[in-house]
Design an enzyme around this catalytic site. Structure first.
Site, PDB file in Angstrom:
ATOM      1  N   ARG A  49      14.053 -12.501 -16.709  1.00 24.84           N
ATOM      2  CA  ARG A  49      13.721 -11.715 -15.515  1.00 24.84           C
ATOM      3  C   ARG A  49      14.576 -10.454 -15.506  1.00 24.84           C
ATOM      4  NH1 ARG A  49      16.369 -12.794 -11.320  1.00 24.84           N
ATOM      5  NH2 ARG A  49      16.087 -15.036 -11.294  1.00 24.84           N
ATOM      6  N   TYR A 102      -5.341   5.471  -3.358  1.00 24.04           N
ATOM      7  CA  TYR A 102      -5.914   4.267  -3.973  1.00 24.04           C
ATOM      8  C   TYR A 102      -5.931   3.163  -2.905  1.00 24.04           C
ATOM      9  CZ  TYR A 102      -6.009   0.012  -6.755  1.00 24.04           C
ATOM     10  OH  TYR A 102      -6.320  -1.222  -7.249  1.00 24.04           O
ATOM     11  N   ASP A 174       1.889   9.051  -8.159  1.00 19.79           N
ATOM     12  CA  ASP A 174       1.116   8.039  -8.879  1.00 19.79           C
ATOM     13  C   ASP A 174       0.325   8.775  -9.954  1.00 19.79           C
ATOM     14  OD1 ASP A 174      -0.859   6.286  -9.776  1.00 19.79           O
ATOM     15  OD2 ASP A 174      -1.039   5.265  -7.842  1.00 19.79           O
ATOM     16  N   LYS A 199      -4.488   0.704 -16.417  1.00 19.37           N
ATOM     17  CA  LYS A 199      -5.564   1.683 -16.617  1.00 19.37           C
ATOM     18  C   LYS A 199      -5.398   2.404 -17.953  1.00 19.37           C
ATOM     19  CE  LYS A 199      -6.328   0.100 -12.510  1.00 19.37           C
ATOM     20  NZ  LYS A 199      -5.877   0.765 -11.304  1.00 19.37           N
TER      21      LYS A 199
END
Ligand SMILES: *Cc1c(COP(=O)(O)O)cnc(C)c1O
Length: 380
Positions: A49, A102, A174, A199
């Protein structure tokens, strides 16, 4: 490394494996690491982690591509956004978000963060004045997407960085729609770049992931602390898949742009199309700014059907090669009706989209096949 974009995409963070010489960074599918003695982890690795070599390789590559000092990879774009918000903001703080953000970003602010005491204003980020007016004394972040989804609006990153910094706020961009190949917001004054690596960065519709990239050492350390403390990290295999996709980011983006330009040309001449939204068009409201801050205009194209909502839905249903589906940025072309699909949850909000809108994520298939599919889908 002082190399070009394509070289960095293939080599940054990806030295041959020191143990075996493997050219590709291995998938270190491990949760923990043997320590040489109490308190002496080997090369700093203790627990995955906190840090994992495959994730480190991806993070180093992303930092190089965006021109940042450091990048952090997350389990999804929204996990990256959530970590950023809860690192930078406290209850009582305020953020400015795009009025066509978004959908998932809007939902994170409106339905989740707001319940924890974070206040927000949706502003038209295409207008520098509108953003300046929306900023308050409590504003910690000005959040920008450019181009926006699905209307492909453009925001002036350099001007908004100035406006945000004048009031002591961070400018967060973004950069999912453009990818670092077409636009590098940190070079234009942004403080943090956010990605849904799901994406274009991953590019093959086979992995969900997110990233934060920044320059300021102290902020990045604080974000890394929260990445570990909150735990929404990218796993080793997801990191590896994303890194594999990144190697071809430059060539993919060029072909996405080539194909999108031809699709735009085709749509503009078609009588079933009322309006084409693409920042590469001279009549697009943000064309000049896009020309200044982007290398090319990307693979996303939206258009309004001349026959209204039913017509738009019909076009989506009739497309064959363009797969009907959400998401974007993969090698395969996708088509969708934002009003009923990706942006259905924005109905009745300031983020509602026109009902006759169709959104295309133009892939890298043979262009003649894409145009033939659009031709048959648009025929009435
Ligand atoms: C998909 C997307 C996100 C969210 O990313 P996930 O990986 O789906 O969590 C954020 N911003 C934009 C612009 C997106 O397209």
């Amino acid at each position: 490394m002082n190399h070009g974009f394509e070289t960095l995409a293939i080599h940054a963070g990806q030295e041959p494996d020191p143990t075996t010489g493997a050219v590709i960074p291995p998938i270190y599918q491990t949760s923990t690491y043997a320590q040489d003695a109490v308190g002496q982890p080997r090369q700093g690795y203790e627990y995955s982690r906190t840090a994992n070599p495959t994730r480190d390789a991806l993070q180093e590559c992303l930092a190089a591509l965006e021109g940042g000092r450091r990048a952090l990879a997350f389990a999804s774009g929204l996990a990256a956004e959530d970590t950023l918000l809860r690192t930078v903001c406290q209850p009582g703080d305020h953020v400015v978000i795009p009025d066509d953000a978004y959908g998932g970003t809007y939902r994170l602010f409106a339905r989740v963060a707001q319940r924890w005491g974070l206040d927000w204003t949706a502003a038209s980020i295409h207008s520098v004045d509108a953003v300046r007016e929306a900023i308050t004394d409590r504003t910690k972040i000005v959040w920008v997407e450019t181009p926006t989804n699905p209307l492909l609006g453009i925001a002036d990153i350099a001007a908004l960085a100035q406006v945000a910094h004048d009031r002591g706020a961070l400018l967060v961009v973004d950069n999912t729609f453009a990818s670092p190949y077409l636009q590098q917001p940190l070079h234009l004054g942004a403080d943090v770049v956010v990605h849904s690596t799901t994406k274009y960065v991953g590019g093959h519709s086979d992995v969900v992931g997110g990233a934060l990239v920044g320059i300021d050492e102290e902020l990045m350390q604080n974000l890394a602390y929260h990445q570990n403390a909150m735990g929404a990290v990218a796993g080793p295999f997801d990191s590896w898949l994303t890194l594999r996709g990144i190697k071809t980011l430059g060539v993919r983006m060029d072909r996405h742009c080539d194909n999108a330009e031809k699709v735009v040309e085709f749509l503009q001449r078609h009588k079933a199309v009322a309006q084409v939204l693409y920042p590469g068009l001279p009549e697009h409201h943000g064309h000049e700014i896009a020309a200044k801050q982007m290398k090319r205009y990307g693979g996303m194209v939206s258009f309004r059907a001349s026959g209204g909502e039913e017509h738009a839905v019909e076009i989506c249903n009739r497309a064959k090669l363009f797969v009907l589906g959400e998401s974007l940025g993969g090698v395969e072309s996708l088509i969708e009706h934002p009003g009923r699909m990706t942006h259905a949850s924005a109905a009745g909000s300031p983020l509602e989209v026109p009902s006759d809108l169709v959104r295309l994520s133009v892939g890298i298939e043979t262009i003649d096949d894409l145009l033939a599919d659009l031709e048959q889908a648009l025929a009435r």
